[in-house]
Design a protein around this motif. Structure first.
Motif, mmCIF file in Angstrom:
data_model
loop_
_atom_site.group_PDB
_atom_site.id
_atom_site.type_symbol
_atom_site.label_atom_id
_atom_site.label_comp_id
_atom_site.label_asym_id
_atom_site.label_seq_id
_atom_site.Cartn_x
_atom_site.Cartn_y
_atom_site.Cartn_z
ATOM 1 N N LEU A 109 39.107 40.141 28.003
ATOM 2 C CA LEU A 109 40.029 41.230 28.307
ATOM 3 C C LEU A 109 39.306 42.348 29.067
ATOM 4 O O LEU A 109 39.831 42.884 30.049
ATOM 5 N N ALA A 110 38.084 42.674 28.628
ATOM 6 C CA ALA A 110 37.311 43.724 29.305
ATOM 7 C C ALA A 110 37.014 43.330 30.754
ATOM 8 O O ALA A 110 37.057 44.178 31.658
ATOM 9 N N ASP A 111 36.721 42.062 30.985
ATOM 10 C CA ASP A 111 36.484 41.592 32.361
ATOM 11 C C ASP A 111 37.712 41.835 33.241
ATOM 12 O O ASP A 111 37.602 42.298 34.384
ATOM 13 N N ALA A 112 38.897 41.513 32.688
ATOM 14 C CA ALA A 112 40.124 41.665 33.476
ATOM 15 C C ALA A 112 40.438 43.140 33.734
ATOM 16 O O ALA A 112 40.838 43.510 34.838
ATOM 17 N N VAL A 113 40.255 43.983 32.717
ATOM 18 C CA VAL A 113 40.524 45.417 32.891
ATOM 19 C C VAL A 113 39.529 46.020 33.883
ATOM 20 O O VAL A 113 39.888 46.850 34.725
ATOM 21 N N ALA A 114 38.260 45.594 33.783
ATOM 22 C CA ALA A 114 37.239 46.100 34.705
ATOM 23 C C ALA A 114 37.589 45.733 36.147
ATOM 24 O O ALA A 114 37.464 46.558 37.072
ATOM 25 N N GLN A 121 32.145 46.767 33.320
ATOM 26 C CA GLN A 121 32.619 45.920 32.240
ATOM 27 C C GLN A 121 32.128 46.402 30.885
ATOM 28 O O GLN A 121 32.881 46.401 29.899
ATOM 29 N N SER A 122 30.866 46.828 30.804
ATOM 30 C CA SER A 122 30.312 47.254 29.520
ATOM 31 C C SER A 122 31.035 48.485 28.994
ATOM 32 O O SER A 122 31.286 48.612 27.791
ATOM 33 N N THR A 123 31.386 49.401 29.889
ATOM 34 C CA THR A 123 32.105 50.602 29.480
ATOM 35 C C THR A 123 33.525 50.254 29.050
ATOM 36 O O THR A 123 34.035 50.776 28.056
ATOM 37 N N VAL A 124 34.171 49.373 29.801
ATOM 38 C CA VAL A 124 35.514 48.930 29.434
ATOM 39 C C VAL A 124 35.488 48.238 28.072
ATOM 40 O O VAL A 124 36.390 48.431 27.239
#
Length: 582
Positions: A109-114, A121-124
Motif C-alpha cells: 500500500l505504501a508503494d502505491a501511495v508513494a 516510500q519509507s515516509t509513506v
C-alpha cells in the motif's frame, strides 16, 4: 446512527496535527495531507472488503473493539506526536491494526501511495500507520459511544462508499487486493447488505422475549347504596408516569448523541447510504395519551434492554492475540513445529491433520492453547500446507494472517510462494524472508525516527531514547564481533544523540545487551553475545559517549522475541538491545 469516517478523520488530522506530522517526517504539510488522503480510502475500502462476509465482519469488529485500538485518539493524538517514542508506537500500532483488520500488506500500500503522491516510500510507510491508527480509533469511539454491535458494522461501512469512490484509484485498489476500483464499487454494497441482514437477525431463541402487557382493569360503577370497590388502576397510571419519565430522559440522551454526530459528520449522508436505511422509519410518533406513551416507553425499554444484552455479548472481552504456527523440517524430512491456538478443538484439529498426513510419531509438536488467542484462520488451509511439512529444509511462520517462507520453502524454483498465495487468497499477506530487505527496512525506520531526537524540543528521556535506538539492526556476520558496515552510520547517529543529551546535562545511562538465536552451542552463543555487546559499547565510546554511561552484557539465547523455527525468527533473536538504566 452512522458516521462519515472521512469527515471525522479530517477533524482528527487537523491542520495543527498535519503540521506536526510534516515536521516529524520532513514533508511539506500539503504533501503530508495528500499522503493521508490517498491512504485513507484504500484502508477503508480494504476494511469494507473484510466486512463483506459474516466471518470477516465478526473478526473485524473484534479487532476494532480490541485493547490495541485507542478510542480516544481524536483527543490524544497531539500529545502522542509530542515525543519520538509516541510517534514510533503510533505508526507501528497502526500498521499492525491495518494488517489485522483488513489483511493488507502495508508495504504494498505504501508503494502505491508513494507512486501516486511522489512522497518517499519509507515516509509513506510511517504515515500510513498513523492514518490506520486514527481510522480504527474513530470506529471504536463510535461503537463504544453508541453501544453498537457487530450487526451494525456492515451498514456503517456501506455509508463510506461515496467517499471511497471519490479517491480510490485502480492502483490503490490493487495494492490492497480489491482488483479494480470500479469492480469493487459495483459489488461491495450488495455484499454488505447481505451480511447486514444476516448479522442483524439472530436466531429466535437469542431474541429477548418482551414482557407481557399488564391486564386491563375494568371498573364497573358501584350499585346505589354500596361503596365502590377499590380499584388498582392508579398503579398502572403510576407505572405509565414512570415509563414516560424514562422515555423522556432516553429521548434527551439520543438527541444529544444525534447532535454530536451531526456536528462531526456535517451534511446528510449521500444516496449510497439510503440503501442501508430501514424500509420504514417514522420521523416521530407522538403519544395521544399517557397509556400510549407508557406503551411506547415500555417498547423502547424492551428494545434498549435487548440491544444492551446484545451489546454486552458482542462487546465482551474478545481474544486479542494472533494465532501462531511455525515449523522447520530437518534433513531427513521430520518437521518440528510450534503453534498457539485459542481452543482445544483447534489443537485437536491440528494434531489430527498432522497425524493423518505424516503418521504417528513422525513429527515433533509443541501446541499451546491460550484463550486470549484469536481463531486460527490458517487451519482452513492446512491441507495445502501439509506437503511443505515433508520438504527437507522448509521453514514457514504464520502469525495471524501473515505468512513468511524461508529455507527450502522460499526456493523460487519450487514455486511455493505462488502456490500459497493462490491457496490462502487476498486475506493473507504472504512473502519470503529476505535479510537484506529486513536490514534495509530497519535502517530506514531508525533514520526516520532518529530525526526527532535532534532539535530544541528533543527528548532526553531514557524511554524515548532506547525506543528509537532499538529500531536499528546490528547484523553481525556469522561468528563475528566486528561492527558491520551496514550499522556504522546508525551507530554514529546513536552516539550523536547520547552526546547531545550529555552536553545538556541530561546523560542517558544504557545497557548494551547482546542476544543470540538457539543454533549451535549454548555456552558459545552466550560468550559470543557478550563480546558483540562489548564491541558495540566500545564503538560508541570511541564516538565520544562517556564510558560511565554504558555497560555491556550478553544473554545468549535467553529472552527470544520470535520463534527460532525460521530464518526470520532467528534474525530477530540475534540482536543488540539497548536497555535504559537508572
Amino acid at each position: 446512527m452512522s458516521i462519515n469516517v472521512f469527515h471525522l478523520l479530517e477533524t482528527v488530522l487537523s491542520d495543527d496535527v498535519v503540521r506536526t506530522l510534516a515536521g516529524r517526517f520532513g514533508l511539506a504539510p500539503d504533501l503530508t495531507r495528500k499522503v493521508a488522503s490517498a491512504a485513507a480510502p484504500a484502508i477503508v475500502a480494504a476494511i469494507m472488503q473484510r466486512g463483506s462476509t459474516a466471518e470477516g465482519a465478526r473478526g473485524l469488529f473484534s479487532t476494532i473493539m480490541s485493547p490495541e485500538v485507542n478510542a480516544q485518539i481524536g483527543k490524544q493524538l497531539p500529545d502522542m506526536l509530542a515525543s519520538t517514542s509516541g510517534v514510533s508506537l503510533l505508526e507501528t500500532t497502526g500498521r499492525e491494526l491495518i494488517q489485522k483488520a483488513a489483511g493488507v500488506n502495508v508495504g504494498a500500500l505504501a508503494d502505491a501511495v508513494a507512486a501516486q503522491t511522489g512522497a518517499a516510500q519509507s515516509t509513506v510507510f510511517s504515515l500510513t500507520g498513523v492514518v490506520g491508527a486514527a481510522t480504527m480509533g474513530i470506529l471504536k469511539h463510535h461503537f463504544t459511544a453508541s453501544q453498537g454491535v457487530v450487526g451494525q458494522l456492515p451498514t456503517l461501512l456501506g455509508h463510506q462508499l461515496s467517499s471511497v469512490n471519490a479517491s480510490l484509484t485502480d492502483r490503490l485498489a490493487q495494492a490492497v487486493g480489491l482488483g479494480s476500483a470500479a469492480t469493487f464499487a459495483d459489488s461491495i454494497i450488495a455484499r454488505l447488505k447481505d451480511v447486514s441482514a444476516h448479522l442483524s437477525h439472530p436466531e429466535p431463541d437469542m431474541r429477548p422475549v418482551p414482557a407481557a402487557a399488564p391486564p386491563q382493569t375494568v371498573v364497573h360503577p358501584a350499585p346505589p347504596g354500596k361503596p365502590a370497590a377499590r380499584s388498582h388502576s392508579w398503579l398502572w397510571w403510576l407505572l405509565a408516569a414512570i415509563a414516560v419519565i424514562i422515555a423522556f430522559f432516553a429521548l434527551r440522551s439520543c438527541q444529544r448523541d444525534n447532535a454530536e454526530d451531526t456536528t462531526q459528520t456535517g451534511a446528510t449522508q449521500p444516496a449510497a447510504q439510503a440503501a442501508f436505511q430501514p424500509a420504514s422509519q417514522p420521523a416521530s410518533q407522538p403519544a395521544s395519551s399517557a397509556a400510549v406513551a407508557a406503551s411506547q416507553a415500555s417498547d423502547a425499554a424492551a428494545a434498549s434492554a435487548a440491544e444492551a444484552a446484545s451489546s454486552a455479548s458482542e462487546a465482551a472481552p474478545v481474544p486479542t492475540r494472533d494465532s501462531h504456527f511455525s515449523f522447520t523440517v530437518d534433513k531427513s524430512g521430520v518437521p518440528t513445529l510450534t503453534a498457539t491456538v485459542g481452543t482445544q478443538e483447534e489443537k485437536a484439529q491440528l494434531i489430527d491433520a498432522l497425524t493423518k498426513q505424516l503418521g504417528e510419531g513422525k513429527f515433533n509438536a509443541n501446541v499451546t492453547v491460550d484463550a486470549a488467542t484469536k481463531p486460527a484462520a490458517w487451519l482452513a488451509h492446512l491441507d495445502g500446507l501439509l506437503p511443505l511439512l515433508a520438504l527437507p529444509g522448509a521453514e514457514v511462520k504464520i502469525d495471524g494472517s501473515h505468512v513468511e517462507l524461508s529455507g527450502a520453502a522460499a526456493d523460487a524454483k519450487l514455486g511455493w510462494l505462488d502456490k500459497l498465495k493462490a491457496l490462502f487468497g487476498t486475506g493473507f499477506d504472504i512473502g519470503v524472508f529476505n535479510v537484506q530487505k529486513a536490514v534495509a527496512d530497519a535502517t530506514q525506520s531508525f533514520r526516520d525516527a532518529v530525526k526527532g531526537l535532534f532539535g530544541p524540543d528533543a527528548s532526553c528521556a531514557s524511554a524515548d531514547i532506547v525506543k528509537v535506538l532499538n529500531l536499528q539492526v546490528v547484523n553481525f556476520a556469522t561468528g563475528s564481533t566486528t561492527i558491520p558496515a551496514s550499522a556504522g552510520e546508525d551507530l554514529r547517529q546513536s552516539a550523536k544523540v547520547l552526546n547531545a543529551c550529555a552536553k545538556e546535562g541530561k546523560p542517558v545511562k544504557i545497557e548494551v545487551a547482546g542476544y543470540s538465536d538457539n543454533v549451535g552451542n549454548k555456552a558459545a552463543n552466550l560468550a559470543l553475545s557478550k563480546r558483540r555487546a562489548q564491541a558495540v559499547r566500545t564503538w560508541l565510546v570511541a564516538q565520544g559517549v562517556k564510558a560511565s554511561t554504558l555497560t555491556a552484557e550478553g544473554y545468549g539465547e535467553a529472552n527470544p522475541i520470535d520463534s527460532n523455527d525460521t530464518e526470520g525468527g532467528r534474525f530477530h533473536n540475534r540482536r543488540i538491545a539497548f536497555v535504559a538504566q537508572q
